[in-house]
Every structure is written in structure tokens, then in C-alpha cells.
Design a protein around this motif. Structure first.
Motif, mmCIF file in Angstrom:
data_model
loop_
_atom_site.group_PDB
_atom_site.id
_atom_site.type_symbol
_atom_site.label_atom_id
_atom_site.label_comp_id
_atom_site.label_asym_id
_atom_site.label_seq_id
_atom_site.Cartn_x
_atom_site.Cartn_y
_atom_site.Cartn_z
ATOM 1 N N CYS A 81 -53.010 13.631 44.178
ATOM 2 C CA CYS A 81 -53.194 12.467 45.035
ATOM 3 C C CYS A 81 -52.528 12.707 46.395
ATOM 4 O O CYS A 81 -51.380 13.157 46.466
ATOM 5 C CB CYS A 81 -52.576 11.254 44.358
ATOM 6 S SG CYS A 81 -52.744 9.755 45.314
ATOM 7 N N HIS A 83 -51.273 10.674 48.232
ATOM 8 C CA HIS A 83 -50.115 9.794 48.409
ATOM 9 C C HIS A 83 -48.841 10.546 48.036
ATOM 10 O O HIS A 83 -48.096 10.998 48.899
ATOM 11 C CB HIS A 83 -50.288 8.513 47.562
ATOM 12 C CG HIS A 83 -49.178 7.526 47.740
ATOM 13 N ND1 HIS A 83 -48.720 6.745 46.718
ATOM 14 C CD2 HIS A 83 -48.441 7.197 48.826
ATOM 15 C CE1 HIS A 83 -47.740 5.964 47.168
ATOM 16 N NE2 HIS A 83 -47.564 6.213 48.441
ATOM 17 N N ARG A 84 -48.575 10.735 46.770
ATOM 18 C CA ARG A 84 -47.321 11.424 46.432
ATOM 19 C C ARG A 84 -47.507 12.523 45.398
ATOM 20 O O ARG A 84 -46.538 13.016 44.845
ATOM 21 C CB ARG A 84 -46.291 10.415 45.982
ATOM 22 C CG ARG A 84 -45.848 9.555 47.186
ATOM 23 C CD ARG A 84 -44.424 9.740 47.543
ATOM 24 N NE ARG A 84 -43.631 8.857 46.718
ATOM 25 C CZ ARG A 84 -43.604 7.529 46.885
ATOM 26 N NH1 ARG A 84 -44.298 6.967 47.844
ATOM 27 N NH2 ARG A 84 -42.887 6.795 46.090
ATOM 28 N N GLY A 85 -48.781 12.830 45.122
ATOM 29 C CA GLY A 85 -49.009 14.062 44.361
ATOM 30 C C GLY A 85 -49.469 13.925 42.930
ATOM 31 O O GLY A 85 -49.828 14.926 42.315
ATOM 32 N N CYS A 101 -55.949 6.812 41.131
ATOM 33 C CA CYS A 101 -54.660 7.397 40.773
ATOM 34 C C CYS A 101 -53.853 6.384 39.956
ATOM 35 O O CYS A 101 -53.725 5.222 40.356
ATOM 36 C CB CYS A 101 -53.913 7.784 42.043
ATOM 37 S SG CYS A 101 -52.304 8.511 41.705
ATOM 38 N N TYR A 103 -50.752 6.189 39.507
ATOM 39 C CA TYR A 103 -49.386 5.926 39.948
ATOM 40 C C TYR A 103 -49.314 4.658 40.807
ATOM 41 O O TYR A 103 -48.657 3.681 40.457
ATOM 42 C CB TYR A 103 -48.851 7.159 40.690
ATOM 43 C CG TYR A 103 -47.354 7.244 40.858
ATOM 44 C CD1 TYR A 103 -46.494 6.300 40.319
ATOM 45 C CD2 TYR A 103 -46.797 8.310 41.571
ATOM 46 C CE1 TYR A 103 -45.122 6.399 40.485
ATOM 47 C CE2 TYR A 103 -45.425 8.422 41.732
ATOM 48 C CZ TYR A 103 -44.592 7.459 41.195
ATOM 49 O OH TYR A 103 -43.239 7.559 41.366
ATOM 50 N N HIS A 104 -50.038 4.651 41.960
ATOM 51 C CA HIS A 104 -50.020 3.456 42.809
ATOM 52 C C HIS A 104 -51.415 2.885 43.048
ATOM 53 O O HIS A 104 -51.569 1.961 43.833
ATOM 54 C CB HIS A 104 -49.371 3.750 44.162
ATOM 55 C CG HIS A 104 -48.024 4.396 44.073
ATOM 56 N ND1 HIS A 104 -47.866 5.768 44.069
ATOM 57 C CD2 HIS A 104 -46.784 3.874 43.947
ATOM 58 C CE1 HIS A 104 -46.580 6.071 43.975
ATOM 59 N NE2 HIS A 104 -45.899 4.942 43.885
ATOM 60 N N GLY A 105 -52.410 3.539 42.456
ATOM 61 C CA GLY A 105 -53.737 2.943 42.484
ATOM 62 C C GLY A 105 -54.640 3.327 43.650
ATOM 63 O O GLY A 105 -55.657 2.682 43.878
ATOM 64 N N TRP A 106 -54.316 4.362 44.408
ATOM 65 C CA TRP A 106 -55.249 4.816 45.439
ATOM 66 C C TRP A 106 -56.530 5.306 44.753
ATOM 67 O O TRP A 106 -56.462 5.967 43.711
ATOM 68 C CB TRP A 106 -54.640 5.966 46.268
ATOM 69 C CG TRP A 106 -53.562 5.520 47.231
ATOM 70 C CD1 TRP A 106 -52.833 4.367 47.184
ATOM 71 C CD2 TRP A 106 -53.100 6.248 48.370
ATOM 72 N NE1 TRP A 106 -51.933 4.328 48.225
ATOM 73 C CE2 TRP A 106 -52.070 5.472 48.979
ATOM 74 C CE3 TRP A 106 -53.430 7.469 48.948
ATOM 75 C CZ2 TRP A 106 -51.398 5.893 50.126
ATOM 76 C CZ3 TRP A 106 -52.759 7.894 50.086
ATOM 77 C CH2 TRP A 106 -51.751 7.103 50.674
HETATM 78 FE FE1 FES Z 1 -51.325 8.430 43.808
HETATM 79 FE FE2 FES Z 1 -49.256 7.057 44.669
HETATM 80 S S1 FES Z 1 -49.298 9.088 43.907
HETATM 81 S S2 FES Z 1 -51.311 6.425 44.511
#
Ligand code: FES
Ligand code: FE
Length: 440
Positions: A81, A83-85, A101, A103-106
Motif C-alpha cells: 500500500c 500509504h504505509r506499506g 487495504c 490497515y486504513h482502508g485505502w
Molecule cells: Fe494501507 Fe494505511 S497502510 S491504508
């Protein structure tokens, strides 16, 4: 002179330093010098049947998503992702219009575009929404999809060089397109990855290592005539690729016998190919071939079955192997049954051949514990011959010379060989010629 490969044309003798099978520094160097600068096989187009089908793969240490987008294009994405991987796709395979994703939903489309991010008002109007990242190069040859992490690498067809001809001999076995069948073999071997590359094109070991398999075939067939295999050749295909090609139009020594209806169907299929491609090319198709595409792709075509084998180095003394069976979708029940039987009984990780190979390779790796006293492996077989055969080792030397060039910079001259006999060089008749002259 290379500290790893000694290519003595005088004696002649070819030796490889056993350190290359063990040393973590060599392993790291392979990652940089070879896997960062080659075309690497990721998968076959037919594994992705419908729009938005995806499967995850690891190539050169990268987690990848191998997908078909909503417009039917084959896509490869880094499975991470922006965002943060976190890994976007955590399933092995599936079908999805969007990848979210966890983790945070992107959320991204299979075409790699960012579709949404929860609470995006916290990013400001000018925030550049990141899309998915991709390997710099993705290309395919007749359904075989490759990636490269070197943006400046030559195009795929140039890279494949003489290997395209042998891929054609495989791909022409279907009038539509050869398909990868469901049911993948995955196994690992406690040995250096290069040992399986060698083994995959090693005709010399077959009779001694696979005695049990041939006993089974003998029991099933009632007789076994090795001379029926005929003459064979080992061929340097350029860029480190090599093939061992069995004599044209031989049925080979592999597999349990076909029933009468199976034989009739096989003959019908090849008669159709003769109309399409001409006799010389079809005779070649009916000979077997073990092809290695540098560095880690192997295609083994024993006519009764075709295996695509991807060899992944994990550690100096550990590799993972993935194997897929390739088949013409139009073949009938009996031929398919025989194909699957061979995929299981010969190549399968619990079959009658592969476990013997695994044992041999792990045994070599264990033997390298004594490399201080016995530091070199010998790959000289057939160096004194002008026409190397399947049971010689020219195919391995070809691969090793390319390995040596990328690792040490030393360029070793090509091994001179007598010209190939016409039966090994005749091409496919062009489509127009077959229409105008169906008998030719
Ligand atoms: Fe994917 Fe944050 S790591 S949305
Ligand atoms: Fe074997």
C-alpha cells in the motif's frame, strides 16, 4: 580470471567453485547482478481468466499482484500500500474490482488507480493521491508474462533470443492457446537454487536417479527401448538460455501407455498440426525438450505433459519451487487424464521422480560441507564433442558462462559446436504456404 568458473578449453575441463552454492556474499551478489537485471517469469496469462482476476506472487523478493484489469489488460502491481506499506492483497488468488487495504482502508482499482481513502478531507485539496506502483517493465511472449526491475533492459524478445523458437514448439501444441491448468505444485528444497537449474536440463542423471520411475513405466508398458529415443542435441540459445532437445517424432520413454482411443486422438491432433505447420515442425514438436530461460525459468516438454517451473532462491541453501502444467484446452478426456497422471506421477512433489531429484540436490548441498578439501564441481561432460547431446553438459556450461559474466564481468567465449542437423532447425511453415500448399 573468475574465481568461480574455470573454463579450460585445452584439456578440456569446466569447473565451478562450490563456494557459489554456499556463500551468502555470492547469494547477495546474485540478487543485485542477476535478478535486478533479467526478465523474470511471473505467470501465464491464462491463469487470469476473467476481468479483475488476480493472484499474488513473489518475484525477486517483491510481493506482486498479477491481475487482469476491468479492461482485460494484464497488470502487475507491487503488493504494498502506498500509504504505509501493508500488503493490499492478502489472498493467494481471487476476483475483485477493488482492492482495499485492511490497515486504513485505502482502496485501489485493478488498473492501479486510487479510488478512495477514508476521511480524505484531512489531506487538503492539492494532495496528490498515490496510485499503485508497478515493476518498470512488464511484457509477455505467447502468454508467458515476464517482469523486469531494470528499466533499461533490452526488450523481451531480444532477451529471449533463441529460446522463442522452443517456446513456439510448446505453444503451437494448441490451435487456440496453451492454458495453465488449476492445481499448482509448490515445494521447497534445502539446496542452492542453481542446483535445480542444472538438474532441470540434466539428461545424464535420468537413468540412475530415476530408476524407480522407469521400472514403473516398464511394468506398465511391458517393454522399454531406450534406442527409441534417438539422437538428441544440447543447444546454446544465447544470453544464458539453453535447451536439450530430444530426437524429432519420438514418443519418448515417459508415461504410462495410452489407450487405443487416446492414441487415435493424439494422432488426430498431430495430423491437424501437420496441415497447419508442415511436417518438419510437427516432427520437432513431437520430440521432447528441456528448456532453461536464464536465470530461473524452466519449461520441460515431454509431449505427454508440459511443465513450467519457477525456481526462487530464498537463502544460499534453500529454494522454493512452483510448477504449473500447461495444456491445450481442446484436448480430449484420455489425453488430459494421461497428462495429469504424468504431472502427478513423474513431476509431482510426491511423485516417482521429483523426490529423487530433491534428494540428490540436498545431498549435493550437504556434500559442500567438505568444500575446503574438495572445492570444485565438474561440468565438463561432452566438452570434447562437436555435437553435445541431452546427456552432456553443454546446456549447463552455457547457463554458467552467463552467470559468471554477470557476477564477475568475465566474458567466456561460446563453445563451438557442429551445425545442428536439419531435423533440429526446420521452421514452422508460414500460414499462407499451408493454405496454398496443404500437402507440402
Ligand atoms: Fe494501507 Fe494505511 S497502510 S491504508
Ligand atoms: Fe530428475
Amino acid at each position: 580470471m573468475s574465481e568461480y568458473v574455470v573454463d579450460d578449453r585445452e584439456m578440456p575441463r569446466f569447473r565451478v567453485n562450490r563456494d557459489v552454492m554456499v556463500d551468502p556474499e555470492v547469494f547477495a551478489r546474485e540478487r543485485d547482478a542477476i535478478f535486478e537485471h533479467s526478465w523474470l517469469y511471473i505467470g501465464h496469462e491464462t491463469e487470469l481468466k476473467k476481468k479483475n482476476d488476480f493472484t499474488t506472487r513473489t518475484v525477486a523478493g517483491r510481493p506482486l499482484i498479477f491481475a487482469r484489469d476491468a479492461k482485460n489488460n494484464i497488470r502487475v502491481w507491487i503488493n504494498s500500500c502506498p500509504h504505509r506499506g501493508a500488503m493490499l492483497c492478502r489472498e493467494r488468488t481471487g476476483n475483485a474490482r477493488f482492492m482495499t487495504c485492511f490497515y486504513h482502508g485505502w482502496t485501489f482499482s485493478t488498473a492501479g488507480d486510487m479510488v478512495s481513502m477514508p476521511g480524505d478531507d484531512a489531506y487538503g485539496a492539492d494532495f496528490a493521491r498515490p496510485d499503485l506502483a508497478a515493476p518498470p517493465r512488464v511484457d509477455s511472449y505467447r502468454g508467458f508474462v515476464f517482469v523486469s526491475f531494470d528499466p533499461g533492459i533490452v526488450d523481451l524478445v531480444t532477451y529471449l533470443a533463441g529460446a522463442t523458437e522452443y517456446l513456439d514448439l510448446v505453444c503451437d501444441q494448441s490451435i487456440s492457446q496453451m492454458h495453465v491448468l488449476a492445481g499448482t505444485h509448490e515445494y521447497s528444497i534445502k539446496a542452492n537454487w542453481k542446483l535445480l537449474v542444472e538438474n532441470s536440463v540434466d539428461g545424464y542423471h535420468a537413468v540412475s536417479t530415476h530408476q524407480r520411475y522407469f521400472e514403473m513405466v516398464l511394468a506398465a508398458r511391458g517393454s522399454l527401448d531406450p534406442s527409441a529415443l534417438g539422437a538428441s542435441r544440447a543447444v546454446d540459445l544465447g544470453n544464458g538460455h539453453a535447451v536439450v532437445a530430444g530426437a524429432p517424432a519420438t514418443e519418448g520413454l515417459f508415461g504410462r501407455p495410452l489407450s487405443e482411443s487416446g492414441v487415435a486422438e493424439r494422432d488426430r491432433r498431430f495430423a491437424e498440426f501437420r496441415e497447419l505447420y508442415g511436417d518438419g515442425w510437427v516432427d520437432r514438436m513431437k520430440g521432447n525438450r528441456n528448456l532453461v530461460i536464464f536465470p530461473n525459468l524452466v519449461v520441460v516438454d515431454l509431449v505427454m505433459g508440459v511443465v513450467i517451473r519457477k525456481i526462487d532462491p530464498i537463502a544460499p541453501d534453500y529454494m522454493e519451487v512452483t510448477a504449473w502444467e500447461l495444456a491445450p484446452p481442446e484436448e480430449g478426456e484420455e489425453l488430459r487424464r494421461q497428462r495429469l497422471d504424468n504431472f502427478l506421477t513423474f513431476w509431482g512433489p510426491g511423485g516417482l521422480a521429483s523426490p529423487d531429484d530433491v534428494e540428490a540436490l540436498e545431498s549435493c548441498q550437504a556434500g559442500y560441507g567438505g568444500r575446503k578439501e574438495l572445492g570444485w564441481s565438474d561440468i565438463s561432460r561432452g566438452m570434447n564433442k562437436s555435437a553435445a547431446s541431452t546427456t552432456d553438459e553443454l546446456q549447463m556450461r552455457t547457463w554458467w558462462r552467463r552467470w559468471n559474466e554477470l557476477i564477475t564481468g568475465e566474458v567466456l567465449p561460446v563453445e563451438e559446436q557442429a551445425e545442428l542437423e536439419e531435423v533440429f532447425t526446420v521452421g514452422r511453415r508460414p500460414a499462407e504456404a499451408s493454405a496454398a500448399n496443404p500437402a507440402g
